[in-house]
Design a protein around this motif. Structure first.
Motif, PDB file in Angstrom:
ATOM      1  N   ASN A 160       0.834  -1.207   0.000  1.00  0.00           N
ATOM      2  CA  ASN A 160       0.000   0.000   0.000  1.00  0.00           C
ATOM      3  C   ASN A 160       0.869   1.259   0.000  1.00  0.00           C
ATOM      4  OD1 ASN A 160      -2.214  -1.679   0.095  1.00  0.00           O
ATOM      5  ND2 ASN A 160      -2.623  -1.347   2.254  1.00  0.00           N
ATOM      6  N   LEU A 161       1.977   1.241   0.750  1.00  0.00           N
ATOM      7  CA  LEU A 161       2.898   2.378   0.756  1.00  0.00           C
ATOM      8  C   LEU A 161       3.517   2.570  -0.620  1.00  0.00           C
ATOM      9  CD1 LEU A 161       4.863   2.133   4.114  1.00  0.00           C
ATOM     10  CD2 LEU A 161       3.495   4.043   3.333  1.00  0.00           C
ATOM     11  N   ARG A 162       3.923   1.480  -1.244  1.00  0.00           N
ATOM     12  CA  ARG A 162       4.545   1.538  -2.567  1.00  0.00           C
ATOM     13  C   ARG A 162       3.553   2.081  -3.601  1.00  0.00           C
ATOM     14  NH1 ARG A 162       4.919  -1.894  -7.012  1.00  0.00           N
ATOM     15  NH2 ARG A 162       6.919  -1.850  -8.103  1.00  0.00           N
ATOM     16  N   ALA A 163       2.269   1.779  -3.416  1.00  0.00           N
ATOM     17  CA  ALA A 163       1.240   2.204  -4.366  1.00  0.00           C
ATOM     18  C   ALA A 163       0.972   3.702  -4.309  1.00  0.00           C
ATOM     19  CB  ALA A 163      -0.057   1.441  -4.112  1.00  0.00           C
ATOM     20  N   VAL A 164       1.426   4.375  -3.244  1.00  0.00           N
ATOM     21  CA  VAL A 164       1.241   5.823  -3.156  1.00  0.00           C
ATOM     22  C   VAL A 164       1.960   6.513  -4.313  1.00  0.00           C
ATOM     23  CG1 VAL A 164       1.809   7.867  -1.778  1.00  0.00           C
ATOM     24  CG2 VAL A 164       0.851   5.846  -0.676  1.00  0.00           C
ATOM     25  N   ARG A 165       3.164   6.061  -4.653  1.00  0.00           N
ATOM     26  CA  ARG A 165       3.908   6.587  -5.807  1.00  0.00           C
ATOM     27  C   ARG A 165       4.714   5.431  -6.383  1.00  0.00           C
ATOM     28  NH1 ARG A 165       3.468  10.647  -9.352  1.00  0.00           N
ATOM     29  NH2 ARG A 165       3.612  12.362  -7.885  1.00  0.00           N
ATOM     30  N   ARG A 166       4.102   4.724  -7.318  1.00  0.00           N
ATOM     31  CA  ARG A 166       4.762   3.573  -7.924  1.00  0.00           C
ATOM     32  C   ARG A 166       6.053   3.985  -8.616  1.00  0.00           C
ATOM     33  NH1 ARG A 166       2.057  -0.880  -7.506  1.00  0.00           N
ATOM     34  NH2 ARG A 166      -0.194  -0.919  -7.461  1.00  0.00           N
ATOM     35  N   PRO A 167       7.040   3.087  -8.710  1.00  0.00           N
ATOM     36  CA  PRO A 167       8.274   3.410  -9.424  1.00  0.00           C
ATOM     37  C   PRO A 167       7.990   3.687 -10.897  1.00  0.00           C
ATOM     38  CG  PRO A 167       8.505   1.363  -8.194  1.00  0.00           C
ATOM     39  CD  PRO A 167       7.075   1.756  -8.116  1.00  0.00           C
ATOM     40  N   SER A 168       8.632   4.706 -11.418  1.00  0.00           N
ATOM     41  CA  SER A 168       8.456   5.069 -12.815  1.00  0.00           C
ATOM     42  C   SER A 168       9.398   4.232 -13.679  1.00  0.00           C
ATOM     43  CB  SER A 168       8.768   6.548 -13.010  1.00  0.00           C
ATOM     44  OG  SER A 168       8.829   6.863 -14.373  1.00  0.00           O
ATOM     45  N   ALA A 169       8.927   3.777 -14.813  1.00  0.00           N
ATOM     46  CA  ALA A 169       9.748   2.963 -15.708  1.00  0.00           C
ATOM     47  C   ALA A 169      10.704   3.822 -16.537  1.00  0.00           C
ATOM     48  CB  ALA A 169       8.870   2.145 -16.637  1.00  0.00           C
ATOM     49  N   TYR A 170      10.415   5.127 -16.626  1.00  0.00           N
ATOM     50  CA  TYR A 170      11.232   6.002 -17.454  1.00  0.00           C
ATOM     51  C   TYR A 170      12.137   6.930 -16.643  1.00  0.00           C
ATOM     52  CZ  TYR A 170       8.279   4.361 -21.182  1.00  0.00           C
ATOM     53  OH  TYR A 170       7.624   3.567 -22.073  1.00  0.00           O
ATOM     54  N   HIS A 171      11.738   7.237 -15.443  1.00  0.00           N
ATOM     55  CA  HIS A 171      12.541   8.090 -14.558  1.00  0.00           C
ATOM     56  C   HIS A 171      12.847   7.285 -13.310  1.00  0.00           C
ATOM     57  CE1 HIS A 171      10.918  11.197 -17.129  1.00  0.00           C
ATOM     58  NE2 HIS A 171       9.704  10.796 -16.826  1.00  0.00           N
TER      59      HIS A 171
END
Length: 180
Positions: free
Chosen positions: A147-158
């Protein structure tokens, strides 16, 4: 026979297992957990070991055998050692801080995001870019970390977002530009 299901679970010092109808209660130094199990499975506690036995070789019984053993083993490890999931925050101006029991995330939105931990889970923020989720229930610790990770998922481009500490970072290449 199930390779996982047939392995006995060693009980660490200070951990007690009590078998009741439809559930196994595990008590240890860090707390107490109750694991629901199928009434078809038989759990035997003897000599500091816990064994799970199945009634037959049916497909259902074989699958329940390994599952039941793993759930009990996770509960034993949880009440004796506990579980920790580490998350890293990457991005300019991205950070976390502890606000009481909750963690306050500043991750590029117009407002800080406050995440409250459910009972049985706690947060640690050793650095502004590192969050540790602690608890005795493996499933709950993993769900809160997700749930914490879903707050700002890792970007595939940045290289921005909230990552698991052990998660490989795969960056996609950006546009190569138009060829003429």
């Amino acid at each position: 026979m199930s390779r996982i299901g047939r392995q006995p679970i060693p009980l660490p010092k200070g951990v007690a297992v009590e078998v009741a109808l439809g559930q196994v209660k595990v008590k240890g130094p860090k707390g107490e957990l109750s694991v629901p199990i199928s009434p078809e499975m038989r759990v035997v506690v003897e000599g500091g070991l816990v064994r799970v036995e199945r009634p037959s070789d049916d497909r259902r019984h074989r699958s329940l055998h390994g599952l039941t053993r793993t759930l009990i083993a996770n509960a034993v490890k949880g009440v004796s050692e506990g579980y920790v999931r580490e998350l890293l925050i990457k991005g300019i101006g991205y950070r976390a801080r502890l606000s009481g029991r909750a963690v306050e995330l500043t991750v590029g939105y117009s407002h800080p995001v406050v995440v409250e931990p459910p009972p049985g889970v706690s947060f640690e923020v050793p650095e502004p870019t590192k969050i540790r989720v602690l608890g005795i229930d493996k499933q709950l610790v993993g769900q809160v970390a997700a749930n914490l990770r879903a707050v700002r998922r890792p970007s595939a481009y940045h290289e921005k977002g909230i990552y698991y500490a052990d998660e490989p970072i795969r960056l996609k290449p950006g546009k190569a530009g138009a060829k003429k």
